[in-house]
Each structure stands twice: as structure tokens, then as C-alpha cells.
Design a protein around this motif. Structure first.
Motif, short mmCIF file in Angstrom:
data_model
loop_
_atom_site.label_atom_id
_atom_site.label_comp_id
_atom_site.label_asym_id
_atom_site.label_seq_id
_atom_site.Cartn_x
_atom_site.Cartn_y
_atom_site.Cartn_z
N CYS A 119 0.80 -1.22 0.00
CA CYS A 119 0.00 0.00 0.00
C CYS A 119 0.84 1.28 0.00
O CYS A 119 0.29 2.38 -0.09
CB CYS A 119 -0.93 0.01 1.21
SG CYS A 119 -2.16 -1.33 1.21
N GLY A 120 2.16 1.14 0.11
CA GLY A 120 3.02 2.31 0.09
C GLY A 120 2.90 3.16 1.33
O GLY A 120 2.95 4.40 1.27
N SER A 121 2.73 2.51 2.46
CA SER A 121 2.58 3.23 3.72
C SER A 121 3.23 2.41 4.83
O SER A 121 3.83 1.37 4.57
CB SER A 121 1.10 3.47 4.04
OG SER A 121 0.44 2.21 4.18
N THR A 122 3.11 2.88 6.05
CA THR A 122 3.62 2.12 7.19
C THR A 122 2.46 1.78 8.11
O THR A 122 1.81 2.69 8.67
CB THR A 122 4.67 2.92 7.98
OG1 THR A 122 5.77 3.22 7.10
CG2 THR A 122 5.19 2.10 9.16
N ILE A 123 2.17 0.51 8.25
CA ILE A 123 1.04 0.06 9.07
C ILE A 123 1.56 -0.78 10.24
O ILE A 123 2.51 -1.57 10.07
CB ILE A 123 0.02 -0.75 8.24
CG1 ILE A 123 -1.24 -1.05 9.05
CG2 ILE A 123 0.63 -2.02 7.70
CD1 ILE A 123 -2.11 0.15 9.28
N LYS A 124 0.98 -0.60 11.42
CA LYS A 124 1.40 -1.33 12.61
C LYS A 124 0.16 -1.90 13.30
O LYS A 124 -0.77 -1.16 13.62
CB LYS A 124 2.15 -0.40 13.56
CG LYS A 124 2.52 -1.03 14.91
CD LYS A 124 3.57 -2.10 14.76
CE LYS A 124 3.99 -2.66 16.11
NZ LYS A 124 4.98 -3.74 15.98
N THR A 125 0.16 -3.21 13.52
CA THR A 125 -0.94 -3.87 14.23
C THR A 125 -0.55 -4.09 15.68
O THR A 125 0.52 -4.63 15.97
CB THR A 125 -1.30 -5.23 13.59
OG1 THR A 125 -1.64 -5.03 12.21
CG2 THR A 125 -2.46 -5.87 14.31
N ARG A 126 -1.41 -3.66 16.58
CA ARG A 126 -1.19 -3.84 18.01
C ARG A 126 -2.34 -4.64 18.60
O ARG A 126 -3.50 -4.43 18.25
CB ARG A 126 -1.06 -2.48 18.72
CG ARG A 126 0.14 -1.67 18.29
CD ARG A 126 0.29 -0.42 19.16
NE ARG A 126 1.51 0.32 18.85
CZ ARG A 126 1.61 1.27 17.95
NH1 ARG A 126 0.53 1.62 17.27
NH2 ARG A 126 2.75 1.89 17.74
N ILE A 127 -2.02 -5.54 19.50
CA ILE A 127 -3.03 -6.39 20.13
C ILE A 127 -3.30 -5.90 21.54
O ILE A 127 -2.36 -5.59 22.29
CB ILE A 127 -2.57 -7.86 20.16
CG1 ILE A 127 -2.37 -8.39 18.75
CG2 ILE A 127 -3.59 -8.73 20.91
CD1 ILE A 127 -1.80 -9.80 18.71
N ASP A 128 -4.57 -5.85 21.90
CA ASP A 128 -4.94 -5.60 23.29
C ASP A 128 -4.82 -6.93 24.03
O ASP A 128 -5.75 -7.74 24.05
CB ASP A 128 -6.37 -5.07 23.36
CG ASP A 128 -6.84 -4.82 24.79
OD1 ASP A 128 -6.03 -5.05 25.72
OD2 ASP A 128 -8.01 -4.44 24.98
N TRP A 129 -3.66 -7.17 24.63
CA TRP A 129 -3.40 -8.48 25.24
C TRP A 129 -4.25 -8.72 26.48
O TRP A 129 -4.39 -9.86 26.92
CB TRP A 129 -1.92 -8.61 25.58
CG TRP A 129 -1.08 -8.88 24.35
CD1 TRP A 129 -0.22 -8.01 23.74
CD2 TRP A 129 -1.05 -10.08 23.59
NE1 TRP A 129 0.35 -8.60 22.64
CE2 TRP A 129 -0.13 -9.87 22.52
CE3 TRP A 129 -1.70 -11.31 23.70
CZ2 TRP A 129 0.13 -10.85 21.58
CZ3 TRP A 129 -1.43 -12.29 22.75
CH2 TRP A 129 -0.53 -12.05 21.71
N THR A 130 -4.84 -7.67 27.04
CA THR A 130 -5.73 -7.89 28.18
C THR A 130 -7.01 -8.62 27.75
O THR A 130 -7.71 -9.17 28.60
CB THR A 130 -6.12 -6.55 28.84
OG1 THR A 130 -6.84 -5.73 27.91
CG2 THR A 130 -4.88 -5.81 29.32
N SER A 131 -7.31 -8.62 26.45
CA SER A 131 -8.50 -9.32 25.96
C SER A 131 -8.21 -10.76 25.57
O SER A 131 -9.10 -11.48 25.13
CB SER A 131 -9.08 -8.57 24.74
OG SER A 131 -8.22 -8.68 23.61
#
Length: 268
Positions: free
Chosen positions: A175-187
Motif C-alpha cells: 500500500c506504500g505506507s507504514t502500518i502497525k498492528t497492536r493487540i490488546d493483550w488484556t482481551s
């Protein structure tokens, strides 16, 4: 004096535990490629358990004697299962193929198929039945088997985040961008982390972004504006955008998740 008493106590505990396990007279010795060896020592009065040991491997189970549970797999196949990383794992499998008995060793977390081993004669370096029982008692008193049996949450979290990083890189490149996935580990509790691939669930937004940008370039400009995906486990599927961030609530039993995500991303 205190050290002497502690040592005597350890010896007495070891002797007691060793006596508590009655085993058959003759272990089954197995050997494979390179230095791989295994031993099976069935219990005398309980045909559902056996002492097992795998050695000659660069793995945490090397030379650890486990009290394995036997699981009948049907068609003369029996799995010798141990507790490892919070789950029962097959360490040794005995089966039949065209009337011939065969054995395989499975090392936990290696992602490999079983390694073939065959019955061999006892060598001078192989443990005797008495040595196996004694080693099991000593290791058990030291808590070695118990430690290996405990669920290693930190390891699973790190593996999941490494998988997400790969998917994010694919989406960023497409996509020509910078994407970061973060997990809510409390869930994510331990049982959920054991039961499903958290990375496969939470990487669906990045995965669909990469797919859409790769096959439908007209969407790249819109999707390139996204920078963060917040992933959380819940009861239903939800997607919400706020600026350059998408919040993705996923659910273990929700169907057609990739289609849901794909449709949402196409309608920014």
C-alpha cells in the motif's frame, strides 16, 4: 548440619518416589539418525503410563524423563504424551504399517514431522531401568518436568507479534505506507492463546490491505492513510475507523471474517 539434613531429605524423597513407581524389567531402546535416542519404560501395574526419555537433541526435553500418558489412536497406534507448554504433546508415537511396528519422535515447537527411530540393543551409554527411575525421581524433585509443563505465555506473545510484524510489512509494501498492528493483550487469556492462532486473527486487516492494494491499485491512496490497527478479542465482529487508526474487534467463532474486513476496507 543444615546442608546435610537438606541433602538427606532430598535423598529420602528421591528414594520414596523411585519406589512408588514400579516398572517392567526391560526398557524399549530406540535409535535414529545422528545422535537421536529414546527410551520407553512401561509401568508394571499401570498400562496407561510409561517413563519416556529422548536424548541427543538440542531441545529442552533432552534427557528429561517424563511420566507419559498413553493415548490409543486406533489401528494399533499409541501416542506417548507429555505435558509441555500448557498442553498435552505427543513425544513418541508407536504405530503399525503393513504389519510392521514403527516409532517416531516429535520434538515440541519445532514444527517438524515425526523423526523415525527404530528399536536397538542397549548400549553402554544407554540408561538402565534403575537409572531411568532414579533420574525421573531427581528431576521430579527439582521441578524440571513441572517447569516444562507450564504454559509459556511470553513465548507465545513474542511469536504472535513476530507474525504480525511480517504481515504488517507486506501490507506496508503493497500500500506504500507504514502500518502497525497492536493487540490488546488484556482481551486474550491463556486459554484463548493456547486454543487459536491470535496472529492469524489479528493480522486479517493487514492481510486484506495487502491483498486489496495488490490487486486493486485504485484503493491504495485511501488505505495508505491508515497507520495503526488496534486488535481486540470480543464476542462479535466490529471495525471502526478514527482518523488514521482502525479498531478491529474479532471473535473466535465469528464466520467469514476476511470477507467482513475486505468489504469494510473497500468502503472507506
Amino acid at each position: 548440619m543444615l546442608k546435610t539434613l537438606s541433602f538427606l531429605t532430598l535423598c529420602l524423597l528421591t528414594a520414596f518416589r523411585a519406589q512408588a513407581i514400579e516398572v517392567v524389567d526391560y526398557p524399549i531402546y530406540l535409535g535414529g539418525a545422528q545422535s537421536l535416542k529414546a527410551v520407553i519404560l512401561p509401568l508394571k501395574n499401570d498400562n496407561s503410563k510409561a517413563l519416556v526419555q529422548v536424548s541427543g537433541v538440542n531441545h529442552a526435553v533432552d534427557r528429561v524423563v517424563f511420566l507419559a500418558e498413553l493415548q490409543n489412536r486406533g489401528q494399533s497406534s499409541v501416542a506417548y504424551r507429555i505435558a509441555y507448554d500448557g498442553q498435552p504433546r505427543t513425544l513418541i508415537l508407536k504405530g503399525m504399517n503393513w504389519g510392521n511396528e514403527y516409532f517416531q519422535v516429535f520434538l515440541p515447537d519445532t514444527g517438524r514431522d515425526g523423526v523415525n527411530v527404530g528399536t536397538v540393543e542397549q548400549s553402554e551409554t544407554d540408561p538402565t531401568r534403575e537409572a531411568l527411575v532414579e533420574r525421573y525421581g531427581l528431576q521430579n524433585s527439582e521441578g524440571i518436568q513441572k517447569k516444562l509443563a507450564q504454559f509459556n505465555r511470553d513465548k507465545h506473545v513474542k511469536n504472535t507479534e513476530a507474525m504480525l510484524s511480517e504481515k504488517d510489512s507486506e501490507a506496508s509494501q503493497a500500500c506504500g505506507s507504514t502500518i502497525k498492528t497492536r493487540i490488546d493483550w488484556t482481551s486474550v487469556n491463556d486459554e484463548l492463546l493456547k486454543d487459536v492462532s491470535i496472529g492469524a486473527y489479528c493480522s486479517q486487516v493487514a492481510g486484506e490491505m495487502a491483498r486489496i492494494c495488490g490487486y486493486h491499485p485504485q484503493f491504495k491512496a485511501d488505505l495508505a492513510a491508515l497507520q495503526t490497527v488496534q486488535c481486540k478479542f470480543g464476542e462479535v465482529l466490529k471495525l471502526r475507523r478514527q482518523g488514521n487508526e482502525v479498531t478491529f474487534m474479532t471473535a473466535k467463532d465469528a464466520a467469514n471474517q476476511s470477507d467482513f474486513v475486505n468489504a469494510y476496507l473497500r468502503n472507506f
